[in-house]
Design a protein around this motif. Sequence first.
Motif, PDB file in Angstrom:
ATOM      1  N   LEU A  14      -2.135   3.867   4.792  1.00 22.55           N
ATOM      2  CA  LEU A  14      -2.893   2.956   5.636  1.00 22.55           C
ATOM      3  C   LEU A  14      -2.631   3.336   7.083  1.00 22.55           C
ATOM      4  O   LEU A  14      -1.485   3.556   7.474  1.00 22.55           O
ATOM      5  CB  LEU A  14      -2.441   1.502   5.403  1.00 22.55           C
ATOM      6  N   THR A  71      -6.636   4.078   3.516  1.00 27.28           N
ATOM      7  CA  THR A  71      -7.592   3.196   4.203  1.00 27.28           C
ATOM      8  C   THR A  71      -7.216   3.110   5.679  1.00 27.28           C
ATOM      9  O   THR A  71      -6.106   3.507   6.083  1.00 27.28           O
ATOM     10  CB  THR A  71      -7.606   1.788   3.599  1.00 27.28           C
ATOM     11  N   GLU A  72      -8.129   2.573   6.472  1.00 28.39           N
ATOM     12  CA  GLU A  72      -7.910   2.490   7.914  1.00 28.39           C
ATOM     13  C   GLU A  72      -8.417   1.149   8.444  1.00 28.39           C
ATOM     14  O   GLU A  72      -9.471   0.662   8.023  1.00 28.39           O
ATOM     15  CB  GLU A  72      -8.641   3.627   8.622  1.00 28.39           C
ATOM     16  N   ARG A  91      -2.454  -3.955  -1.678  1.00 28.34           N
ATOM     17  CA  ARG A  91      -3.427  -3.598  -2.701  1.00 28.34           C
ATOM     18  C   ARG A  91      -3.402  -4.671  -3.784  1.00 28.34           C
ATOM     19  O   ARG A  91      -2.367  -5.284  -4.047  1.00 28.34           O
ATOM     20  CB  ARG A  91      -3.093  -2.231  -3.330  1.00 28.34           C
ATOM     21  N   SER A 130      -5.211  -6.918   3.927  1.00 26.16           N
ATOM     22  CA  SER A 130      -5.497  -5.522   4.271  1.00 26.16           C
ATOM     23  C   SER A 130      -4.278  -4.632   4.130  1.00 26.16           C
ATOM     24  O   SER A 130      -4.415  -3.434   3.859  1.00 26.16           O
ATOM     25  CB  SER A 130      -6.027  -5.444   5.710  1.00 26.16           C
ATOM     26  N   ARG A 177       0.825  -1.208   0.000  1.00 28.13           N
ATOM     27  CA  ARG A 177       0.000   0.000   0.000  1.00 28.13           C
ATOM     28  C   ARG A 177       0.858   1.257   0.000  1.00 28.13           C
ATOM     29  O   ARG A 177       0.421   2.300  -0.462  1.00 28.13           O
ATOM     30  CB  ARG A 177      -0.934   0.014   1.215  1.00 28.13           C
TER      31      ARG A 177
END
Length: 414
Positions: free
Chosen positions: A174, A197-198, A402, A399, A89
Amino acid sequence: MTTVRRLLPEAADADVADLLRELTATRAEAPFRAEAMDFCADFAQRLRREARGLPEAQALAFWLRGAGIRRLAGHFAELGGDGVVLVPRGTALHIPPANVDTIFMYSWLLSTLVGNRNVVRLSDRAGEQALLIVDVLRDLFRAGNHPSVQASTAVVQYGHDRQITDALSAACDLRVVWGGDATITEIRRSPLPPHATELTFPDRFSLAVFRAGSYLALDDARRDRLAQRFYNDAYAFDQLGCSSPRLVVWVGDQATAEYAGADLFDRLAEVTRERDYAVATSTAIAKLAYTRRAAIDWPVGRARSYGSRLTVLPLDRYADVRGEFCGGGVFFQFRVGSLGDLASRIDRRDQTLVQFGFEAAELTGLVRELNGRGIDRVVPVGEALTFHHIWDGHDLLQSFTRRTTIDLTEAHLT
C-alpha cells in the motif's frame, strides 16, 4: 549502495535494501493488538508533556487519548462481522507533505494500529513539530517497551531520488501519498507491484459558510469565541493545510452580509494580535505579490488589510480562486442569497466546508444536491483541522486493511 537517513530508533545512514529486508522480515501484527494501543497511550502522554505551546502536536496527543483509540477500535470492529475477517495489507509506504508537520503521524499510527509494517518518508524540510515528534518517538523506543511497533517502523529521509522511491514502492503493499498534484504525479512514476493499492490526497480547497443573520444574532462574547475558533481553523499551518478555509461565503442579503463580514474580520484581526501570530518575511512578501495578482486576475473589490496578519479580498462576483495560494491570513469573501446557491460553485477539489448557522437538514440537502461532485467534510467552526479516520471520503481503517471472506454455505448437491 543506495542509502537513506533512518531517523529511528537512532539517526544513522541505512542501505535501502538492508532496511527493506529487515522490515519485511518482521511479522505483520493483528489489528488493534494491546501493544499498539498501549504505545499510542504512552506516546500521547510524552507528547503532551514535551509539546507545550505547540498546538498541532497537542491536537495529535489529544486525538490519541485512550477514549479516542477505543472509539477507533469500535469503528474497526464494525467493519468486520460474520464471514468477514479484517487483516493487515502488509507493508505501507507513507509519503506525507512538508507543510503539515503532524499528518505523517495520523497516517502511520492508523496503519500501525491495524497491524501493518510501515515506511514513512519524512521531508528534509520537516518543521519544528515533526522533528519534536521524532525525538519523542526515539526516546520511547529507547525505553524498549514497544518492541513490535519499533520493529515494524522505519522513518527515513532522502532527497528527490527516483531510485529510492522505486525500491520502496516495489516493496510495499500500500502506498499513501499526501501532497500536491505535482508530487503525486512524480511519485506515480515509481511503479507499484501488481497486487498493491494506492491512496492519494492531492491539492484540495476548503471554504467556510456563515448565515449572516445567525452570526449577527450572537452577543459580543459569542462572536468573540466564534472568531477564536475560526482562527484555529485558518491559521494553523499558516493557512496552507488542505482543510484550512480560504474563501468565506456569507448567506443573506447584501447589507447584512457586509456588516457581518466586517464584524467577524475585525474580531479575527484582534485574535491574531492576541495570539501574536507571526508572519515570516517570506510569507509577507508572497502575500503582497499574491494579493496584487488577485486584484488583476479576479473581480476583487476593495481589499481590506489588517496589517501583515490578515487581508480580506471581497469578490464582486464569484470567481474560481482555487490553485496557487500564499497562506498567512488571506481570505476571499463572497455572498449568496441561499445555501443552495453555493452548490453550483462547488467542484471535486473542494474538501472541507466549515459552517455556522445552518440546520442539519439544510446541510444534508446541499450534500445530496452535490451528489459527490465535491465536499467530503462538513464541520462546525473550530473543527476544520480535527483529523478523522474518514478523510477525503476514504475510511482509512478500511483502506489500510484487506477483507478476507469466509463462506461456509455448501452448494446444494443433487
